[in-house]
Design an enzyme around this catalytic site. Structure first.
Site, PDB file in Angstrom:
ATOM      1  N   GLU A 440       0.818  -1.220   0.000  1.00 41.64           N
ATOM      2  CA  GLU A 440       0.000   0.000   0.000  1.00 41.64           C
ATOM      3  C   GLU A 440       0.845   1.261   0.000  1.00 41.64           C
ATOM      4  O   GLU A 440       0.421   2.317   0.441  1.00 41.64           O
ATOM      5  CB  GLU A 440      -0.981   0.016   1.187  1.00 41.64           C
ATOM      6  CG  GLU A 440      -1.855  -1.201   1.291  1.00 41.64           C
ATOM      7  CD  GLU A 440      -2.594  -1.534   0.002  1.00 41.64           C
ATOM      8  OE1 GLU A 440      -2.838  -0.616  -0.794  1.00 41.64           O
ATOM      9  OE2 GLU A 440      -2.906  -2.721  -0.206  1.00 41.64           O
ATOM     10  N   GLY A 441       2.036   1.150  -0.541  1.00 41.65           N
ATOM     11  CA  GLY A 441       2.931   2.294  -0.651  1.00 41.65           C
ATOM     12  C   GLY A 441       4.025   2.232   0.390  1.00 41.65           C
ATOM     13  O   GLY A 441       3.759   2.238   1.597  1.00 41.65           O
TER      14      GLY A 441
END
Length: 597
Positions: A440-441
């Site tokens: 998610e980054g």
């Protein structure tokens, strides 16, 4: 091997004293979130985590999910646990009643979600991704898509996934090449491959609803040409029953460092007749819609950092109480003592405990602000809370997960050599925690988002509001007697000054030297998390002192003040150094040419 016990006392304290549960319960649609109901929900969730999820954590890690002939089989017990999870209503906890959800506030769901993640990280990822898919469809899907999918996704009968990454396109979504070809009936055929798809296939439900990024034939290049599609594992008939198998297959799963029981799939769409998909919203707005999922998932992943802090702390604390090693320091010829008696072990345990409490406080406060941003009747309040949430989501995700890795590593250290042995369970926490800083980054992506889109773009206006709120606590701290509050006040004041100086430097520098600003992005994210944690620990100490002054003799409150003092002296004290790294560290980062690495 010890099991997980939810820290209900601290969760309840944070919800009521820091996150403002009473105020959340006054928001439209949250009226049923009374203290009694919330306490009952937390107690039942704690029981489920202890009795159902925690016992599956270690054996699930050892067995892992397995892949054969384009299908994934979950470890023993997971299918039955998920069935009980759904039947108990946990999947529907925070979703809208319109689609069968219970409609409880996000801040309550955050506390419950922390329990799932502490008890069984791998299991918790399935409902996490489904929740994100639900939010994307609620906000962007057509009425037909909502009626087809939401009720069964909200109940947990079907699960959802997020399909972004491709072999040639990691975090660079502009490079997405999966294509979507329009069909005469209004559907699309999807062709392409996606990787790193959490729970892309499993045997716990009948259907899996994939949300897939792809390009239509005339889409512009770059991120402006990405659309979002619903691609179910099984097609859905008009009456809601399952139809034919779609051309969406899991062609393998990854062999990973941790979260072995969570299948991370390589998904192939359209290798045969073409995978049938349906457009979500409008063409070329897919990245915008996917960010709805990503923001929900980023907060959820931040909770994973909180959760591993708590779980690793509990395991290390229990081991330190039982492990007998050496005499007490300074005592010759005395009896052997548990290692919790030794000052350095105590320092490590206090570090773990303080970080668990600080990251929890930040996550719950942000969740409560999200509730206000969505539901407050005053538009100005909604905007102010949304600005706070937007600023702090990268911090909840980035700082909490980086902290989780560090705390899990300390847990191994407390165990000594036994921490390196899988049977104690300490190593699994460290292995599992590593991914939370990446998916998610990555932390770097969170930090660049923080300094660019969340600070520089608005000239630091929201950051300044938060800093003023931190400064406003000084007067209350000044009124408290005793060395603990003197230390907390002084450290917080110094930390806030360091944060303000670094934030001002970033705003001034970003437009003229973005590379210098980017070089300090991660240190600034850690600085903001560290100071925000100190601010909330100081608030917690004040609330605890008020309870003591009112005659409450619960030792929890004295422990809260002591932990806040430790946080101030050992963690918040790092703020000036982080600020210096932000403002003065760019030259060292960029000093060497590429060929000297």
């Amino acid at each position: 091997m010890s099991e997980y016990y939810a820290p209900l006392r601290d969760m309840q304290f944070v919800l009521k004293e820091l996150a403002g549960l009473d105020a959340v319960a006054q928001l439209p649609g949250c009226e049923e979130a009374t203290p009694d109901l919330v306490d009952a929900v937390l107690e039942e969730a704690a029981r489920f985590a202890l009795e159902v999820l925690s016992p599956l954590n270690y054996p699930g890690d050892q067995e892992g999910a397995t892949w054969h002939d384009k299908a994934v089989t979950m470890p023993a017990g997971f299918k039955e646990a998920y069935k009980l999870f759904v039947e108990s209503g946990w999947a529907a906890l925070a979703s809208e009643p319109e689609w069968g959800g219970q409609g409880l506030p996000k801040v309550v769901a955050a506390a419950v979600g922390e329990m799932w993640k502490s008890a069984n990280h791998a299991f918790s990822l399935c409902p996490l991704l489904t929740t994100g898919a639900i939010e994307a469809l609620v906000l962007s899907g057509s009425e037909e898509l909502k009626k087809t999918y939401l009720e069964k996704m909200v109940s947990g009968e079907w699960t959802g996934t997020m399909n972004l990454t491709e072999p040639n396109a990691g975090s660079d979504l502009a490079a997405v090449r999966t294509r979507a070809e329009p069909q005469p009936d209004g559907s699309y055929k999807i062709y392409g491959q996606k990787i790193f798809i959490t729970y892309g296939d499993h045997d716990m439900v009948e259907n899996i609803v994939h949300l897939v990024l792809a390009r239509t034939p005339n889409a512009p290049e770059g991120v402006k040409g990405i659309s979002l599609f619903v691609v179910p594992k099984f097609l859905v008939n008009a009456d809601g029953s399952l139809g034919a198998r779609n051309d969406a297959w899991c062609v393998s799963i990854e062999h990973k460092l941790g979260i072995h029981a969570s299948p991370t799939a390589v998904m192939a769409f359209g290798d045969h007749s073409g995978a049938i998909g349906h457009l979500v919203g409008e063409e070329n707005r897919g990245l915008e819609y996917m960010f709805i999922m990503m923001n929900a998932a980023r907060f959820g992943v931040g909770l994973e950092g909180v959760a591993v802090c708590e779980r690793a702390y509990q395991r290390a604390r229990d081991y330190a109480r039982e492990r007998i090693q050496c005499t007490d320091i300074g005592v010759r010829g005395g009896p052997k003592v548990p290692i919790i008696a030794h000052p350095d072990v105590r320092r490590m345990l206090m570090t773990m405990k303080a970080y668990a409490e600080a990251t929890r406080a930040l996550a719950y406060v942000v969740a409560a602000a999200h509730d206000a941003a969505m539901r407050h009747p005053d538009e100005g309040e909604r905007k102010a809370n949304q600005a706070f949430v937007d600023l702090m989501i990268p911090v909840v995700k980035g700082w909490s997960t980086e902290t989780g890795v560090m705390v899990a590593s300390l847990g191994v250290q407390v165990h000594g050599g036994m921490g390196y042995v899988e049977e104690t369970g300490a190593a699994q926490h460290l292995r599992d925690a590593q991914i939370s800083t990446i998916y998610e980054g990555t932390t770097g992506i969170q930090a660049n988002d923080l300094i660019g889109r969340k600070i520089a773009r608005e000239s630091g206006s929201t950051l300044k509001v938060v800093i003023e709120a931190m400064r406003a606590l000084d007067a209350d701290l000044a009124q408290q007697a005793g060395g603990h509050f003197v230390a907390i006040r002084n450290r917080l004041r110094t930390g806030v000054d360091a944060l303000a100086a670094a934030g001002g430097w970033l705003v001034a520098t970003y437009g003229s030297d973005v590379r210098a600003a980017a070089a300090g992005a991660v240190p600034f994210l850690k600085l903001l998390g560290t100071v925000a944690g100190g601010w909330l620990m100081a608030r917690a100490a004040l609330a605890a002192q008020a309870r003591i002054a009112a005659g409450d003799s619960d030792p929890f409150f004295a422990a809260k003040i002591g932990t806040a003092r430790f946080y101030a002296d050992h963690i918040l004290s790092q703020a000036p150094g982080l600020a210096s790294t932000v403002t003065d560290g760019a030259e060292g980062v960029m000093a060497l040419p590429e060929d000297m690495f």
